[in-house]
Design an enzyme around this catalytic site. Structure first.
Site, PDB file in Angstrom:
ATOM      1  N   ASN A 120       2.491  -4.911  -0.229  1.00  0.00           N
ATOM      2  CA  ASN A 120       2.298  -4.679   1.205  1.00  0.00           C
ATOM      3  C   ASN A 120       1.955  -6.003   1.871  1.00  0.00           C
ATOM      4  O   ASN A 120       1.372  -6.893   1.249  1.00  0.00           O
ATOM      5  CB  ASN A 120       1.144  -3.688   1.424  1.00  0.00           C
ATOM      6  N   ASP A 151      -5.413  -1.146   1.930  1.00  0.00           N
ATOM      7  CA  ASP A 151      -5.414  -2.613   2.046  1.00  0.00           C
ATOM      8  C   ASP A 151      -6.375  -3.288   1.053  1.00  0.00           C
ATOM      9  O   ASP A 151      -7.014  -4.292   1.383  1.00  0.00           O
ATOM     10  CB  ASP A 151      -5.776  -3.044   3.484  1.00  0.00           C
ATOM     11  N   MET A 187       3.472   2.262   8.554  1.00  0.00           N
ATOM     12  CA  MET A 187       2.190   2.685   9.098  1.00  0.00           C
ATOM     13  C   MET A 187       1.687   4.035   8.569  1.00  0.00           C
ATOM     14  O   MET A 187       0.873   4.684   9.214  1.00  0.00           O
ATOM     15  CB  MET A 187       2.259   2.710  10.631  1.00  0.00           C
ATOM     16  N   HIS A 206      -0.140  -7.457   5.196  1.00  0.00           N
ATOM     17  CA  HIS A 206      -1.131  -7.033   6.186  1.00  0.00           C
ATOM     18  C   HIS A 206      -1.502  -8.231   7.057  1.00  0.00           C
ATOM     19  O   HIS A 206      -1.709  -9.340   6.552  1.00  0.00           O
ATOM     20  CB  HIS A 206      -2.373  -6.483   5.463  1.00  0.00           C
ATOM     21  N   GLU A 237       4.133 -14.474   8.397  1.00  0.00           N
ATOM     22  CA  GLU A 237       4.431 -13.354   7.484  1.00  0.00           C
ATOM     23  C   GLU A 237       5.842 -13.483   6.923  1.00  0.00           C
ATOM     24  O   GLU A 237       6.090 -13.219   5.746  1.00  0.00           O
ATOM     25  CB  GLU A 237       4.310 -12.012   8.224  1.00  0.00           C
ATOM     26  N   ILE A 249       0.001   6.133   5.109  1.00  0.00           N
ATOM     27  CA  ILE A 249      -0.710   5.875   3.852  1.00  0.00           C
ATOM     28  C   ILE A 249      -0.083   6.721   2.743  1.00  0.00           C
ATOM     29  O   ILE A 249       0.069   7.939   2.900  1.00  0.00           O
ATOM     30  CB  ILE A 249      -2.217   6.162   4.020  1.00  0.00           C
ATOM     31  N   LEU A 250       0.282   6.052   1.659  1.00  0.00           N
ATOM     32  CA  LEU A 250       0.899   6.759   0.534  1.00  0.00           C
ATOM     33  C   LEU A 250      -0.192   7.355  -0.354  1.00  0.00           C
ATOM     34  O   LEU A 250      -1.270   6.771  -0.503  1.00  0.00           O
ATOM     35  CB  LEU A 250       1.763   5.787  -0.273  1.00  0.00           C
ATOM     36  N   GLY A 292      10.717  -4.133  12.232  1.00  0.00           N
ATOM     37  CA  GLY A 292      11.443  -4.564  11.036  1.00  0.00           C
ATOM     38  C   GLY A 292      11.724  -6.054  10.958  1.00  0.00           C
ATOM     39  O   GLY A 292      12.662  -6.473  10.282  1.00  0.00           O
ATOM     40  N   SER A 293      10.875  -6.860  11.608  1.00  0.00           N
ATOM     41  CA  SER A 293      11.143  -8.300  11.501  1.00  0.00           C
ATOM     42  C   SER A 293      10.847  -8.808  10.083  1.00  0.00           C
ATOM     43  O   SER A 293      11.520  -9.719   9.589  1.00  0.00           O
ATOM     44  CB  SER A 293      10.355  -9.100  12.556  1.00  0.00           C
TER      45      SER A 293
END
Ligand code: GAR
Length: 193
Positions: A112, A150, A95, A114, A179, A97-98, A20-21
């Site tokens: 998202n 992705d 992690m 990546h 990120e 996949i919806l 959760g960074s």
């Protein structure tokens, strides 16, 4: 594109699976005046995710879902999101996949991050694959989520140089640092489009 109505900030849910960074950097950003979003909900597939500790500290509600029965779970998630009036979703180290069905319900409203320069190195184990291919650069990408992994429209990318003795871990650390800056910038960009 996502449009701001009046001065109301957009209620956002962040989905995480681990440390959760990125969530932490998004929370920090959400508390600034310039942020178009507030973070109102943290969702995880992993009740042991370290990032969940940010929920209590920041007084943000959290919900954990067991993804074994994905369809059922996604329907439950959709009602929780509705209940909390969530209008936007940020995947941050999530992690799972919806499904296409879930994504269509939030079409154009799911982002998202990546850890590669998409469209290169979609999927898992990114840093190892980048190093094995002797790439000179890698980086990170924030993109809209569509039903292909992705593959949605790219919002912003940041490139980093790979050094001589780079390892999977040093590269991951270097990219993660970028990120944390890129995700807030990408959100600002989405709202200025
Ligand atoms: C980040 O590097 C993120 O880009 C990556 O997982 C890490 C999560 O770190 N996401 C993916 O690989 C998604 N396919 P964090 O939990 O500390 O934010």
């Amino acid at each position: 594109m996502v449009k701001l109505t009046g001065y109301k900030k957009i209620k956002t849910a962040v989905f995480i699976s681990g440390n959760g960074s990125n969530l932490k950097s998004l929370i920090k950003f959400s508390k600034t005046r310039k942020s178009p979003i507030t973070i109102n909900l943290i969702i995880t597939n992993n009740p042991k995710a370290k990032g969940l500790k940010l929920s209590k500290i920041n007084k943000i509600k959290k919900k954990s879902f067991n993804f074994k029965k994905k369809n059922e779970i996604e329907n439950q998630m959709l009602s929780v999101l509705k209940k909390h009036e969530i209008k936007m979703i940020c995947l941050a180290g999530f992690m799972k996949i919806l499904s296409r069905n879930f994504i269509t319900k939030f079409s154009g409203k799911i982002l998202n991050i990546h850890p590669s320069l998409l469209p290169k190195y979609k999927g898992l184990n990114t840093h190892q694959r980048v190093l094995s291919n002797k790439e000179k650069y890698s980086g990170c990408t924030v993109h809209f989520v569509n039903s292909k992994l992705d593959s949605g429209k790219i919002i912003l990318q940041k490139k980093v140089k790979i050094t001589k003795n780079e390892t999977k871990n040093s590269l991951a650390k270097k990219i993660l640092k970028q990120e944390h800056k890129l995700y807030p910038r990408a959100i600002l960009k989405v709202f200025s489009l």
